[in-house]
Design an enzyme around this catalytic site. Structure first.
Site, mmCIF file in Angstrom:
data_model
loop_
_atom_site.group_PDB
_atom_site.id
_atom_site.type_symbol
_atom_site.label_atom_id
_atom_site.label_comp_id
_atom_site.label_asym_id
_atom_site.label_seq_id
_atom_site.Cartn_x
_atom_site.Cartn_y
_atom_site.Cartn_z
ATOM 1 N N HIS A 66 0.172 -2.672 2.452
ATOM 2 C CA HIS A 66 0.229 -1.210 2.390
ATOM 3 C C HIS A 66 -1.158 -0.575 2.296
ATOM 4 O O HIS A 66 -1.278 0.656 2.280
ATOM 5 C CB HIS A 66 1.138 -0.738 1.238
ATOM 6 C CG HIS A 66 0.565 -0.883 -0.123
ATOM 7 N ND1 HIS A 66 0.919 -1.903 -0.979
ATOM 8 C CD2 HIS A 66 -0.332 -0.128 -0.804
ATOM 9 C CE1 HIS A 66 0.275 -1.760 -2.122
ATOM 10 N NE2 HIS A 66 -0.492 -0.686 -2.039
ATOM 11 N N ASP A 110 4.232 -7.823 1.353
ATOM 12 C CA ASP A 110 3.119 -6.883 1.192
ATOM 13 C C ASP A 110 1.807 -7.658 1.106
ATOM 14 O O ASP A 110 1.197 -7.788 0.040
ATOM 15 C CB ASP A 110 3.351 -6.038 -0.063
ATOM 16 C CG ASP A 110 2.394 -4.864 -0.174
ATOM 17 O OD1 ASP A 110 1.696 -4.583 0.820
ATOM 18 O OD2 ASP A 110 2.349 -4.238 -1.251
ATOM 19 N N SER A 203 -4.477 -1.256 -5.313
ATOM 20 C CA SER A 203 -3.586 -2.301 -4.825
ATOM 21 C C SER A 203 -4.353 -3.291 -3.961
ATOM 22 O O SER A 203 -5.371 -2.960 -3.372
ATOM 23 C CB SER A 203 -2.470 -1.671 -3.992
ATOM 24 O OG SER A 203 -1.704 -0.783 -4.756
#
Length: 247
Positions: A66, A110, A203
């Site tokens: 992402h 992810d 992230s």
């Protein structure tokens, strides 16, 4: 709990939040985490964002899917991201290998590999981080560490300096409130009785267990209450090997 990709987060704040900011941690000793990468990302919509990542080969960084964007610049050898040092290496990403099964609704798979335009020079401030074999299934109860430059509180700004926090791997049941949590693909990280966690903003950073990168920061709750969900790297070792061997 509804899961949303990062670009839609600000439109649906009541639903969930991206993981990545370090809450309840401490500042790292400068350059003690030489594998850490700071990602500056220009999105397809124009605005920029940042993520974490880590160097696994001189020309490859591992991060979260992402964190993909129109263009990405990787900074290695940084401690304070607002104060440029001689240790910095700023490298352009020439190809983004987002996992082909990445799902923006469930955030399964992810994970993303970034190929750098030039190979990084390995120094005291820049180095690679080992990652696990396919069958290295790290058990619950293990204490691990995660680092990043994100916020140190839900309503606080991001940290200029690299922060680190120690977190416990939890049993899968602790993440049962996340609708799409899958123990085979993901790790449940952070004791719900503690105020220590990863949260939104950085992230893609690594979860380090006994010197090996076992997880990648993926997502968590909007209020930053642990546990959070991390991508389980060992599940993706065959895919990682395939990309590295072909490039």
């Amino acid at each position: 709990m509804l899961l949303l990709p990062l670009p839609l987060l600000l439109l649906f704040l009541c639903s969930r939040a991206e993981a990545g900011e370090i809450i309840g941690g401490t500042e790292c000793k400068p350059h003690s985490r030489p594998y850490m990468a700071y990602l500056e990302i220009v999105t397809s919509n124009g605005p920029s964002k940042s993520c974490g990542g880590f160097l696994i080969r001189r020309n490859f960084v591992l991060t979260a899917a992402h964190c993909a964007g129109r263009s990405i610049t990787v900074t290695l050898g940084a401690h304070n991201i607002t104060e440029k040092e001689d240790t910095w290496q700023e490298l352009e990403v020439i190809k983004q290998f987002r996992h082909p099964k990445y799902n923006t609704s469930t955030l399964h798979h992810d994970i993303m590999l970034l190929k750098l335009k030039e190979k990084a020079s390995l120094t005291l401030a820049v180095g690679t981080l080992p990652f696990p074999s396919q069958f290295n299934f790290v058990p619950p109860g293990r204490m691990c560490r995660v680092a990043g430059w994100g916020r140190t509180g839900v309503l606080k700004p991001g940290s200029d300096t690299l922060q680190e926090v120690k977190l416990r791997l939890m049993d899968p049941q602790a993440c049962s409130h996340f609708r799409y949590f899958d123990h085979n693909l993901q790790l449940c990280v952070g004791n719900p009785r503690k105020t220590k966690s990863a949260f939104k903003g950085d992230s893609g950073g690594p979860l380090l267990c006994a010197g090996v990168a076992q997880g990648i920061v993926s997502y968590g709750r909007l209020d930053a209450k642990p546990p959070a969900v991390f991508t389980r790297i060992s599940h993706y070792r065959p895919w990682i090997n395939k990309i590295l061997q072909a490039n």
